[in-house]
Design a protein around this motif. Structure first.
Motif, PDB file in Angstrom:
ATOM      1  N   ARG A  44      32.417  -4.545 101.957  1.00 38.20           N
ATOM      2  CA  ARG A  44      32.677  -3.502 102.645  1.00 38.20           C
ATOM      3  C   ARG A  44      33.877  -2.536 102.551  1.00 38.20           C
ATOM      4  O   ARG A  44      34.936  -2.537 102.611  1.00 38.20           O
ATOM      5  CB  ARG A  44      31.922  -3.912 104.065  1.00 38.20           C
ATOM      6  CG  ARG A  44      30.856  -4.581 104.446  1.00 38.20           C
ATOM      7  CD  ARG A  44      29.976  -4.305 105.507  1.00 38.20           C
ATOM      8  NE  ARG A  44      28.664  -5.321 105.481  1.00 38.20           N
ATOM      9  CZ  ARG A  44      28.990  -6.365 106.462  1.00 38.20           C
ATOM     10  NH1 ARG A  44      29.169  -6.667 106.843  1.00 38.20           N
ATOM     11  NH2 ARG A  44      27.492  -7.060 105.896  1.00 38.20           N
ATOM     12  N   GLY A  45      33.750  -1.469 102.667  1.00 36.65           N
ATOM     13  CA  GLY A  45      34.531   0.004 102.812  1.00 36.65           C
ATOM     14  C   GLY A  45      34.970   0.694 101.965  1.00 36.65           C
ATOM     15  O   GLY A  45      34.067   0.351 101.299  1.00 36.65           O
ATOM     16  N   ALA A  46      35.649   1.549 101.946  1.00 37.61           N
ATOM     17  CA  ALA A  46      36.689   2.254 100.932  1.00 37.61           C
ATOM     18  C   ALA A  46      36.340   2.002 100.109  1.00 37.61           C
ATOM     19  O   ALA A  46      36.034   2.756  98.993  1.00 37.61           O
ATOM     20  CB  ALA A  46      37.807   3.490 101.898  1.00 37.61           C
ATOM     21  N   GLN A  47      37.179   0.442  99.632  1.00 37.65           N
ATOM     22  CA  GLN A  47      37.489   0.138  99.015  1.00 37.65           C
ATOM     23  C   GLN A  47      36.283  -0.356  97.584  1.00 37.65           C
ATOM     24  O   GLN A  47      36.632  -1.242  96.887  1.00 37.65           O
ATOM     25  CB  GLN A  47      38.504  -0.758  98.918  1.00 37.65           C
ATOM     26  CG  GLN A  47      39.852  -0.247  99.099  1.00 37.65           C
ATOM     27  CD  GLN A  47      40.710  -0.921  99.244  1.00 37.65           C
ATOM     28  OE1 GLN A  47      41.365  -1.713  98.768  1.00 37.65           O
ATOM     29  NE2 GLN A  47      41.569  -0.711 100.828  1.00 37.65           N
ATOM     30  N   PHE A  48      34.686  -0.320  98.575  1.00 36.22           N
ATOM     31  CA  PHE A  48      33.641  -1.409  97.687  1.00 36.22           C
ATOM     32  C   PHE A  48      34.039  -1.577  96.238  1.00 36.22           C
ATOM     33  O   PHE A  48      33.712  -1.941  95.808  1.00 36.22           O
ATOM     34  CB  PHE A  48      32.545  -0.163  98.449  1.00 36.22           C
ATOM     35  CG  PHE A  48      30.902  -1.539  97.839  1.00 36.22           C
ATOM     36  CD1 PHE A  48      30.921  -2.440  98.385  1.00 36.22           C
ATOM     37  CD2 PHE A  48      30.400  -0.292  96.764  1.00 36.22           C
ATOM     38  CE1 PHE A  48      29.647  -2.735  97.688  1.00 36.22           C
ATOM     39  CE2 PHE A  48      29.419  -0.623  96.218  1.00 36.22           C
ATOM     40  CZ  PHE A  48      28.428  -2.427  96.213  1.00 36.22           C
ATOM     41  N   PHE A  49      33.808   0.081  95.925  1.00 35.23           N
ATOM     42  CA  PHE A  49      33.283   0.416  94.175  1.00 35.23           C
ATOM     43  C   PHE A  49      33.978  -0.568  93.264  1.00 35.23           C
ATOM     44  O   PHE A  49      34.274  -1.413  92.361  1.00 35.23           O
ATOM     45  CB  PHE A  49      33.349   1.435  93.766  1.00 35.23           C
ATOM     46  CG  PHE A  49      32.076   2.319  94.378  1.00 35.23           C
ATOM     47  CD1 PHE A  49      30.627   1.997  93.720  1.00 35.23           C
ATOM     48  CD2 PHE A  49      31.937   3.996  95.395  1.00 35.23           C
ATOM     49  CE1 PHE A  49      29.555   2.263  93.966  1.00 35.23           C
ATOM     50  CE2 PHE A  49      30.776   3.412  95.495  1.00 35.23           C
ATOM     51  CZ  PHE A  49      29.263   3.418  95.040  1.00 35.23           C
ATOM     52  N   VAL A  50      35.512  -0.593  93.434  1.00 39.16           N
ATOM     53  CA  VAL A  50      36.842  -1.206  92.707  1.00 39.16           C
ATOM     54  C   VAL A  50      36.480  -2.833  93.223  1.00 39.16           C
ATOM     55  O   VAL A  50      36.802  -3.342  92.102  1.00 39.16           O
ATOM     56  CB  VAL A  50      38.331  -0.696  93.593  1.00 39.16           C
ATOM     57  CG1 VAL A  50      38.978  -1.429  92.906  1.00 39.16           C
ATOM     58  CG2 VAL A  50      37.904   0.870  93.153  1.00 39.16           C
ATOM     59  N   LEU A  51      36.110  -3.006  94.455  1.00 41.02           N
ATOM     60  CA  LEU A  51      36.240  -4.411  94.411  1.00 41.02           C
ATOM     61  C   LEU A  51      35.153  -5.542  94.115  1.00 41.02           C
ATOM     62  O   LEU A  51      35.043  -6.622  93.656  1.00 41.02           O
ATOM     63  CB  LEU A  51      37.004  -4.953  95.924  1.00 41.02           C
ATOM     64  CG  LEU A  51      38.040  -4.750  96.393  1.00 41.02           C
ATOM     65  CD1 LEU A  51      38.507  -5.410  97.733  1.00 41.02           C
ATOM     66  CD2 LEU A  51      39.748  -4.848  96.520  1.00 41.02           C
TER      67      LEU A  51
END
Length: 159
Positions: A44-51
């Motif tokens: 979850r969070g702002a880095q969702f798409f990358v991670l």
């Protein structure tokens, strides 16, 4: 009929520590693979798409490595374990269920990779002492990729 070890010229007693190390590594890798799947699904969070994408790449890569370790065990005359209940008894990696944040998951992945690399170095050393260059080479290949991944994860997580 000759055994696989007789055909390869390796000695069963000499490779016993290598086999034991590989069996433990297989258990660790299976638990790590399962953890990566959970991170992929639950990040979850702002880095969702990358991670989300990176965790999928990591578990796909780990699935290939697991297969290579299991096949190497077979080549050394051993039977690789396939029961998750048995993996959990011997794995030094613990199942993760409640890690959702980028910081937590990245810290766990980095710690896990450090543990795997230490074991792979030990296996490579044991294999080298028994003239099992194939296992040593396999471990060195894993180490090369994982050291680069740890460097990249550290750079990504830097503030």
């Amino acid at each position: 009929m000759k055994t696989i070890l007789q055909l390869t010229g390796l000695n069963e007693q000499n490779v016993a520590p290598v086999v034991k190390g590989l069996a433990g590594l297989l258990a660790d890798m299976q638990v790590y693979y399962s953890n990566l799947r959970g991170f992929h699904w639950n990040i979850r969070g702002a880095q969702f798409f990358v991670l989300h994408e990176q965790f999928e790449k990591m578990y796909d890569d780990m699935a290939e490595k697991i297969d290579e370790v299991a096949e190497r065990l077979l080549q050394l005359g051993a039977k690789p374990e396939n029961r998750f209940s048995e993996y959990l008894k011997v794995s030094d990696i613990k199942e993760q269920h409640e890690l959702f944040s980028p910081e937590e998951t990245l810290a766990n992945v980095t710690e896990t990779l450090q543990l795997l690399m230490a074991k792979e170095r030990a296996i490579a050393n044991a294999a080298g002492e028994t003239s099992d260059e194939v296992t040593a080479d396999l471990m060195i290949g894993f180490l090369s990729e994982q050291e680069k991944l740890v460097w990249m994860l550290s750079a990504y997580a830097a503030k």
